[in-house]
Design a protein around this motif. Structure first.
Motif, PDB file in Angstrom:
ATOM      1  N   ASP A   1       0.827  -1.214   0.000  1.00  0.00           N
ATOM      2  CA  ASP A   1       0.000   0.000   0.000  1.00  0.00           C
ATOM      3  C   ASP A   1       0.857   1.258   0.000  1.00  0.00           C
ATOM      4  OD1 ASP A   1      -2.319  -1.480  -0.022  1.00  0.00           O
ATOM      5  OD2 ASP A   1      -2.628  -1.375   2.144  1.00  0.00           O
ATOM      6  N   GLU A   2       1.939   1.264   0.776  1.00  0.00           N
ATOM      7  CA  GLU A   2       2.834   2.425   0.802  1.00  0.00           C
ATOM      8  C   GLU A   2       3.450   2.672  -0.573  1.00  0.00           C
ATOM      9  OE1 GLU A   2       5.683   1.580   3.817  1.00  0.00           O
ATOM     10  OE2 GLU A   2       4.203   1.619   5.456  1.00  0.00           O
ATOM     11  N   SER A   3       3.860   1.598  -1.224  1.00  0.00           N
ATOM     12  CA  SER A   3       4.447   1.714  -2.552  1.00  0.00           C
ATOM     13  C   SER A   3       3.435   2.265  -3.547  1.00  0.00           C
ATOM     14  CB  SER A   3       4.954   0.344  -3.016  1.00  0.00           C
ATOM     15  OG  SER A   3       5.474   0.407  -4.317  1.00  0.00           O
ATOM     16  N   PHE A   4       2.230   1.740  -3.517  1.00  0.00           N
ATOM     17  CA  PHE A   4       1.198   2.197  -4.444  1.00  0.00           C
ATOM     18  C   PHE A   4       0.874   3.672  -4.219  1.00  0.00           C
ATOM     19  CE2 PHE A   4      -3.254   2.820  -5.707  1.00  0.00           C
ATOM     20  CZ  PHE A   4      -3.175   2.425  -7.038  1.00  0.00           C
ATOM     21  N   GLU A   5       0.782   4.075  -2.969  1.00  0.00           N
ATOM     22  CA  GLU A   5       0.496   5.485  -2.667  1.00  0.00           C
ATOM     23  C   GLU A   5       1.613   6.390  -3.167  1.00  0.00           C
ATOM     24  OE1 GLU A   5      -0.212   5.720   1.500  1.00  0.00           O
ATOM     25  OE2 GLU A   5      -1.957   4.388   1.437  1.00  0.00           O
ATOM     26  N   THR A   6       2.847   5.960  -2.978  1.00  0.00           N
ATOM     27  CA  THR A   6       3.979   6.758  -3.456  1.00  0.00           C
ATOM     28  C   THR A   6       3.942   6.915  -4.968  1.00  0.00           C
ATOM     29  OG1 THR A   6       5.386   6.061  -1.610  1.00  0.00           O
ATOM     30  CG2 THR A   6       6.500   6.863  -3.589  1.00  0.00           C
ATOM     31  N   LEU A   7       3.760   5.813  -5.673  1.00  0.00           N
ATOM     32  CA  LEU A   7       3.718   5.865  -7.137  1.00  0.00           C
ATOM     33  C   LEU A   7       2.524   6.669  -7.631  1.00  0.00           C
ATOM     34  CD1 LEU A   7       4.717   2.158  -7.854  1.00  0.00           C
ATOM     35  CD2 LEU A   7       6.116   4.185  -8.272  1.00  0.00           C
ATOM     36  N   ASN A   8       1.409   6.585  -6.924  1.00  0.00           N
ATOM     37  CA  ASN A   8       0.224   7.351  -7.297  1.00  0.00           C
ATOM     38  C   ASN A   8       0.503   8.846  -7.237  1.00  0.00           C
ATOM     39  OD1 ASN A   8      -2.294   6.793  -8.295  1.00  0.00           O
ATOM     40  ND2 ASN A   8      -3.312   6.679  -6.318  1.00  0.00           N
ATOM     41  N   LYS A   9       1.252   9.278  -6.231  1.00  0.00           N
ATOM     42  CA  LYS A   9       1.601  10.689  -6.102  1.00  0.00           C
ATOM     43  C   LYS A   9       2.581  11.111  -7.188  1.00  0.00           C
ATOM     44  CE  LYS A   9       0.857  10.854  -1.096  1.00  0.00           C
ATOM     45  NZ  LYS A   9       1.510  10.981   0.245  1.00  0.00           N
TER      46      LYS A   9
ATOM     47  N   LYS B   1      -3.525  -6.809  -6.579  1.00  0.00           N
ATOM     48  CA  LYS B   1      -2.599  -6.578  -5.469  1.00  0.00           C
ATOM     49  C   LYS B   1      -2.512  -7.877  -4.667  1.00  0.00           C
ATOM     50  CE  LYS B   1      -3.749  -1.658  -5.223  1.00  0.00           C
ATOM     51  NZ  LYS B   1      -4.347  -0.564  -4.411  1.00  0.00           N
ATOM     52  N   PHE B   2      -1.350  -8.513  -4.733  1.00  0.00           N
ATOM     53  CA  PHE B   2      -1.193  -9.851  -4.179  1.00  0.00           C
ATOM     54  C   PHE B   2      -0.240  -9.831  -2.981  1.00  0.00           C
ATOM     55  CE2 PHE B   2      -1.870 -10.170  -8.798  1.00  0.00           C
ATOM     56  CZ  PHE B   2      -3.089 -10.848  -8.801  1.00  0.00           C
ATOM     57  N   VAL B   3      -0.594 -10.570  -1.939  1.00  0.00           N
ATOM     58  CA  VAL B   3       0.165 -10.544  -0.690  1.00  0.00           C
ATOM     59  C   VAL B   3       0.495 -11.963  -0.251  1.00  0.00           C
ATOM     60  CG1 VAL B   3       0.134  -9.846   1.742  1.00  0.00           C
ATOM     61  CG2 VAL B   3      -0.921  -8.375   0.007  1.00  0.00           C
ATOM     62  N   GLY B   4       1.727 -12.155   0.232  1.00  0.00           N
ATOM     63  CA  GLY B   4       2.141 -13.444   0.759  1.00  0.00           C
ATOM     64  C   GLY B   4       3.361 -13.990   0.052  1.00  0.00           C
ATOM     65  N   PHE B   5       3.816 -15.154   0.498  1.00  0.00           N
ATOM     66  CA  PHE B   5       5.027 -15.749  -0.065  1.00  0.00           C
ATOM     67  C   PHE B   5       4.842 -16.171  -1.523  1.00  0.00           C
ATOM     68  CE2 PHE B   5       5.871 -16.269   4.482  1.00  0.00           C
ATOM     69  CZ  PHE B   5       7.205 -15.905   4.551  1.00  0.00           C
ATOM     70  N   ASP B   6       3.643 -16.541  -1.923  1.00  0.00           N
ATOM     71  CA  ASP B   6       3.388 -16.979  -3.293  1.00  0.00           C
ATOM     72  C   ASP B   6       2.797 -15.880  -4.177  1.00  0.00           C
ATOM     73  OD1 ASP B   6       4.313 -19.539  -2.820  1.00  0.00           O
ATOM     74  OD2 ASP B   6       2.344 -20.308  -2.247  1.00  0.00           O
ATOM     75  N   ALA B   7       2.751 -14.659  -3.655  1.00  0.00           N
ATOM     76  CA  ALA B   7       2.104 -13.566  -4.388  1.00  0.00           C
ATOM     77  C   ALA B   7       2.755 -13.311  -5.742  1.00  0.00           C
ATOM     78  CB  ALA B   7       2.140 -12.294  -3.541  1.00  0.00           C
TER      79      ALA B   7
END
Length: 449
Positions: A89-97, A113-119
């Protein structure tokens, strides 16, 4: 795997001209478009949008995504993957700005937006170009998956944290060649004008044969993330990944690889042996995991050249990130991004002015996407893997106190990675009852078997 098959054993001494030819990342002279698989050449000369997936959404991954999206029109981030939702989420917000005035460059709906070891598996499926910027322990599996899925790749250094990982990277790199896929490795000095100008002059014989050198990454160190009450052991180590060898490789690999890579590049060889020393004097707390805070290594090359390598994370000490070399006819100084060559009688042979040079972090993405568009072929995997192995040899030498040979390091079966990934799984290293992690001890620690 035989020595002949693995492509890294046997002769690791090659002519400087051949070394420069294979390791230079200039996009010219690649495969003909007609020889590329349909997927690899589909965007050559066209205007279709190249879809990007970001795997690893920390600071470096976010920076790499920004640079990829800054290569021009017709690029779009379509998927993101990270072990942690808050980092994504932090990365997406930064890139959005950053791309507030170009919203078409970000098209990452919630379901992408995928989360976890297999994302990483889900993100790779949606893209044409994959950015791999997780902690380097995961790089071999992620790179192999991307190449198997016919994706072009930008991946950060180092490329592995152990020898089995290096071997997996090399095999996937061969597959990338067979498929005509482009691979750029974040050893950005290969894309920096000052270094390119210097290597051209070395190749032309300006300083003769390099016989010795000194390479440095000495600094105060990097961030540390303290353990939080709610974290189990796996989450703590994943959050604080820099301080665990299975995830980071130690700072001789994660940072100092840049300078070691320059030594390999300029000499035109890979070392046949390494010996050195290191330890922990300043950074000794439990939040500092198990890695050393200083390393000193002598790398000996087939030609007889010897490189003195040092890296240190200790505040209030001499800071230096640079390379110096001595040749039979003169010297090289890369400090300050200038690139200064002098003869032994003091005459300045070349002094690079970097004031108008492009940013090498941007340049590596510019050349990657241009190669995809133009039907050229870049594959940095081989020198990225071999410089990773060189840094790994250095770590093996400082951890063990032994002389480490190239073939022994390469063929080591010792894997640092866990057999299973999951938040409830036990990491490869765990603290004792005092909260301290096992730290390598020269003369006792085994690093090969």
């Amino acid at each position: 795997m035989s020595k002949k098959e693995d492509g890294m054993n046997g002769k690791h001494k090659i002519s400087r001209r051949d070394f420069v030819k294979t390791s230079s990342s200039l996009a010219a002279g690649g495969l003909l478009l007609g020889s590329l698989p349909v997927g690899a050449g589909a965007y050559a000369g066209g205007t279709a949008t190249l879809k990007i997936a970001l795997v690893g959404c920390g600071g470096r991954g976010t920076g790499a995504a920004r640079q990829a999206l800054s290569t021009g029109d017709g690029v779009q981030l379509v998927a993101m993957a990270d072990a942690f939702r808050d980092r994504l989420d932090e990365s997406f917000e930064t890139l959005n700005k950053v791309f507030d005035d170009e919203p078409e460059k970000l098209n990452v709906p919630e379901e992408h937006k995928f989360v976890g070891f297999d994302a990483y598996k889900n993100a790779i499926e949606l893209a044409d170009v994959v950015i791999l910027a997780t902690p380097p322990g995961f790089r071999p599996d992620h790179f192999e998956a991307a190449i198997q899925a016919d994706k072009h790749v930008f991946m950060e250094k180092p490329l592995a944290t152990d020898a089995p990982g290096v071997r997996k990277i090399m095999e996937a790199g061969k597959m990338a060649d067979q498929k005509g896929l482009n691979v750029v490795v974040g050893l950005q000095r290969h894309y920096q004008n000052s270094y390119r100008e210097v290597i051209n002059r070395i190749n032309d014989g300006a300083v003769g044969d390099i016989v010795s050198g000194q390479v440095y990454w000495n600094s105060d160190g990097v961030w540390v993330r303290e353990r939080q009450p709610h974290q189990n052991e796996m989450e703590f180590q994943m959050r604080n990944w820099y301080y665990f060898t299975w995830l980071c490789g130690d700072h001789i690999m994660e940072q100092h690889i840049h300078n070691i890579d320059v030594a390999n590049w300029f000499i035109g060889e890979y070392p046949e042996s390494a010996q050195g020393m290191g330890g922990r004097e300043v950074r000794t707390g439990s939040n500092h995991g198990q890695i050393f805070d200083h390393h000193f290594v002598e790398f000996t090359y087939p030609s007889g050249a010897v490189i003195a390598s040092q890296c240190r994370h200790q505040p209030n000490t001499m800071s230096r990130v640079a390379e110096f070399f001595q040749g039979t006819k003169g010297t090289i100084d890369t400090s300050g991004d200038r690139g200064i060559l002098k003869s032994w009688d003091g005459e300045t042979l070349y002094d690079h002015n970097a004031d108008t040079d492009p940013n090498p972090y941007q340049q590596e993405h510019d050349e990657l996407f241009a190669a995809i568009r133009n039907g050229d072929h870049i594959n940095d995997t081989e020198y990225g893997a071999k410089s990773t192995l060189t840094a790994l040899m250095g770590r093996m030498a400082t951890y063990s106190g032994e002389v480490i040979n190239w073939e022994d390091a390469l063929n080591s079966p010792k894997s640092l990675m866990p057999e299973k990934y999951g938040w409830e799984e036990t990491p490869p290293v765990v603290p004792n009852e005092d909260g301290k992690y096992p730290v390598p001890v020269p003369g006792k620690t085994e690093v090969i078997a």
